[in-house]
Design an enzyme around this catalytic site. Structure first.
Site, PDB file in Angstrom:
ATOM      1  N   ASP A  69       8.550  -7.482 -23.607  1.00 47.23           N
ATOM      2  CA  ASP A  69       7.551  -7.297 -22.551  1.00 47.23           C
ATOM      3  C   ASP A  69       6.157  -7.141 -23.155  1.00 47.23           C
ATOM      4  O   ASP A  69       5.172  -7.068 -22.419  1.00 47.23           O
ATOM      5  CB  ASP A  69       7.904  -6.121 -21.639  1.00 47.23           C
ATOM      6  CG  ASP A  69       8.052  -4.803 -22.375  1.00 47.23           C
ATOM      7  OD1 ASP A  69       7.897  -4.765 -23.603  1.00 47.23           O
ATOM      8  OD2 ASP A  69       8.345  -3.782 -21.698  1.00 47.23           O
ATOM      9  N   SER A  70       6.073  -7.152 -24.482  1.00 48.57           N
ATOM     10  CA  SER A  70       4.777  -7.240 -25.152  1.00 48.57           C
ATOM     11  C   SER A  70       4.041  -8.511 -24.773  1.00 48.57           C
ATOM     12  O   SER A  70       2.838  -8.644 -25.025  1.00 48.57           O
ATOM     13  CB  SER A  70       4.973  -7.189 -26.671  1.00 48.57           C
ATOM     14  OG  SER A  70       5.980  -8.099 -27.084  1.00 48.57           O
ATOM     15  N   ASP A 108      13.661  -8.157 -22.794  1.00 49.46           N
ATOM     16  CA  ASP A 108      13.275  -6.821 -22.362  1.00 49.46           C
ATOM     17  C   ASP A 108      13.400  -6.675 -20.848  1.00 49.46           C
ATOM     18  O   ASP A 108      13.000  -7.578 -20.094  1.00 49.46           O
ATOM     19  CB  ASP A 108      11.817  -6.533 -22.744  1.00 49.46           C
ATOM     20  CG  ASP A 108      11.695  -5.838 -24.085  1.00 49.46           C
ATOM     21  OD1 ASP A 108      12.695  -5.283 -24.570  1.00 49.46           O
ATOM     22  OD2 ASP A 108      10.586  -5.839 -24.642  1.00 49.46           O
ATOM     23  N   LYS A 138      17.317  -5.614 -23.308  1.00 50.26           N
ATOM     24  CA  LYS A 138      16.904  -4.398 -24.000  1.00 50.26           C
ATOM     25  C   LYS A 138      16.216  -3.482 -23.008  1.00 50.26           C
ATOM     26  O   LYS A 138      15.418  -3.947 -22.189  1.00 50.26           O
ATOM     27  CB  LYS A 138      15.963  -4.701 -25.161  1.00 50.26           C
ATOM     28  CG  LYS A 138      15.492  -3.439 -25.922  1.00 50.26           C
ATOM     29  CD  LYS A 138      14.740  -3.777 -27.191  1.00 50.26           C
ATOM     30  CE  LYS A 138      13.332  -4.241 -26.934  1.00 50.26           C
ATOM     31  NZ  LYS A 138      12.460  -3.168 -26.352  1.00 50.26           N
ATOM     32  N   GLU A 140      14.348   0.578 -22.595  1.00 47.15           N
ATOM     33  CA  GLU A 140      13.800   1.734 -23.287  1.00 47.15           C
ATOM     34  C   GLU A 140      14.388   3.023 -22.733  1.00 47.15           C
ATOM     35  O   GLU A 140      14.790   3.093 -21.572  1.00 47.15           O
ATOM     36  CB  GLU A 140      12.273   1.756 -23.140  1.00 47.15           C
ATOM     37  CG  GLU A 140      11.578   0.580 -23.806  1.00 47.15           C
ATOM     38  CD  GLU A 140      10.063   0.645 -23.672  1.00 47.15           C
ATOM     39  OE1 GLU A 140       9.536   1.685 -23.222  1.00 47.15           O
ATOM     40  OE2 GLU A 140       9.403  -0.351 -24.037  1.00 47.15           O
ATOM     41  N   GLU A 207      11.343   2.583 -32.828  1.00 48.09           N
ATOM     42  CA  GLU A 207       9.929   2.208 -32.941  1.00 48.09           C
ATOM     43  C   GLU A 207       9.033   3.417 -33.194  1.00 48.09           C
ATOM     44  O   GLU A 207       9.169   4.453 -32.544  1.00 48.09           O
ATOM     45  CB  GLU A 207       9.448   1.489 -31.677  1.00 48.09           C
ATOM     46  CG  GLU A 207       7.970   1.118 -31.748  1.00 48.09           C
ATOM     47  CD  GLU A 207       7.492   0.223 -30.627  1.00 48.09           C
ATOM     48  OE1 GLU A 207       6.294  -0.128 -30.619  1.00 48.09           O
ATOM     49  OE2 GLU A 207       8.312  -0.124 -29.751  1.00 48.09           O
TER      50      GLU A 207
END
Length: 292
Positions: A69-70, A108, A138, A140, A207
Site C-alpha cells: 500500500d506504499s 497489502d 498482508k 498490519e 518493520e
C-alpha cells in the site's frame, strides 16, 4: 506452466508468453525457515512492485513481490497509506501477477478493509485474490489481529503478518520513528509477532524496530521473518523498490541506495528536451520516408 507477459516493442502492449519455470508457493516460503536454520537455504528476497514492467524486471531475482500500500505515496503522491483503497490494490496487484511467473505475489490489505471484523477481512481478502490471482495478503497489527489471521488462514487465505512500525497506524504512533526503544514496547512487539505466527501467518514482516527485537523474534517464531529496518539476521529482507533504486531524493535510514535512477531519468529527459527544442529529434532514423 504459469504465464507471464512481455512488452511488444512494436505496440507497447503486454502479450502473454510461456513462463520458463513454476511459481514458488506459500509452503515453499514457509519451509525456507528450516532450510535457513540448517544452513541449506538462502535468505528470502522481497521487493515491492506495482506495475507489469517492474514486476518483469524484478521477478527472476525475488522470492516474493509485495504489492504494497506504499503505492499510495510512490504512485499516487498521497501523504500516507491511509487513503489507499481496495480497488487501487486490486488494479496494481493484477498488473504484478501478469508481469511475474516466479515469485509469490503478496498484496497489502489497505487501511479500513480488515480491522472491523474477521468477516470483513475475509470479504476484502477474497476480493483481492479473485481480482488479481495473487497468492496471499498482508495485514498490519499484532495480537489484536491474531483472530483475524486465524480466520483467514483457516479458510484458505494465506497471510503475511506485519509488526513493529505499522504505517497504517501512523496517526496513532505519531510518526515513522523506530519502535521498541522502551522495554514495554519491545515486549509488546515480540508478543505481537508470536501471536500472528501462532494464528497461522506463514511469514511476518518486522518493520522499523531496534535490532535486538528483530533478532529475538526471528529466533522465537517458527515462520520466516522479513526485515525492513530491522536486522540482517532476519530470514529475509524487503524494501520499496523505488527507494533502493534511488528514485526519490530522501533515503530512509534503513534503505541502501543501489542506484541513482532519479538523476539518470532527469538527465535523459533534459537531453530529450534539448533535442526537441533544437529539432535534432526526430531525425531520419525516427521518421518514415515516402514510398518511391
Amino acid at each position: 506452466m504459469s504465464t507471464t507477459f512481455t512488452i511488444d516493442s512494436a505496440t507497447s502492449r503486454a502479450n502473454p508468453v510461456a513462463a520458463p519455470m513454476k511459481r514458488l508457493t506459500v509452503p515453499a516460503i514457509r519451509n525456507r525457515k528450516a532450510a535457513i536454520a540448517d544452513g541449506k537455504g538462502e535468505p528470502l528476497v522481497m521487493l515491492t512492485a506495482y506495475t507489469v514492467r517492474m514486476a518483469q524486471l524484478m521477478d527472476p531475482h525475488c522470492d516474493m513481490l509485495l504489492v504494497g500500500d506504499s503505492l499510495g505515496q510512490v504512485i499516487y503522491g498521497l501523504p500516507s497509506t491511509v487513503p489507499v483503497t481496495l480497488e487501487m490494490m486490486a488494479a496494481h496487484g493484477a498488473a504484478v501477477v501478469r508481469g511475474s511467473y516466479h515469485a509469490v505475489v503478496v498484496i497489502d490489505m489497505p487501511f479500513g478493509s480488515y480491522e472491523a471484523s474477521p468477516q470483513q477481512a475475509f470479504e476484502s481478502a477474497a476480493f483481492l485474490l479473485k481480482q488479481t490471482g495473487a497468492a496471499a495478503v498482508k495485514l498490519e497489527g499484532g495480537a489484536a489481529m491474531a483472530s483475524t489471521v486465524a480466520f483467514l488462514s483457516e479458510r484458505g487465505i494465506p497471510v503475511v503478518g506485519h509488526v513493529g512500525l505499522t504505517p497504517q497506524a501512523v496517526n496513532a504512533l505519531g510518526g515513522y520513528g523506530a519502535r521498541g526503544r522502551s522495554a514495554a514496547e519491545a515486549e509488546k512487539i515480540v508478543g505481537d509477532a508470536l501471536a500472528v505466527a501462532e494464528a497461522g501467518a506463514f511469514a511476518v514482516v518486522i518493520e522499523g524496530v531496534v535490532e535486538p527485537i528483530a533478532i529475538e523474534i526471528t529466533r522465537a517464531i517458527p515462520v520466516p521473518t522479513i526485515g525492513i529496518g530491522a536486522s540482517a539476521e532476519c530470514d529475509g529482507q524487503v524494501l520499496v523498490a523505488e527507494d533502493m533504486l534511488g528514485l526519490f531524493e530522501r533515503t530512509p535510514r534503513f534503505v541502501k541506495r543501489y542506484g541513482d535512477m532519479a538523476a539518470f531519468v532527469a538527465e535523459r529527459v533534459e537531453e530529450y528536451a534539448g533535442e526537441v527544442r533544437t529539432r535534432a529529434f526526430p531525425s531520419a532514423e525516427q521518421t518514415y520516408a515516402a514510398k518511391s
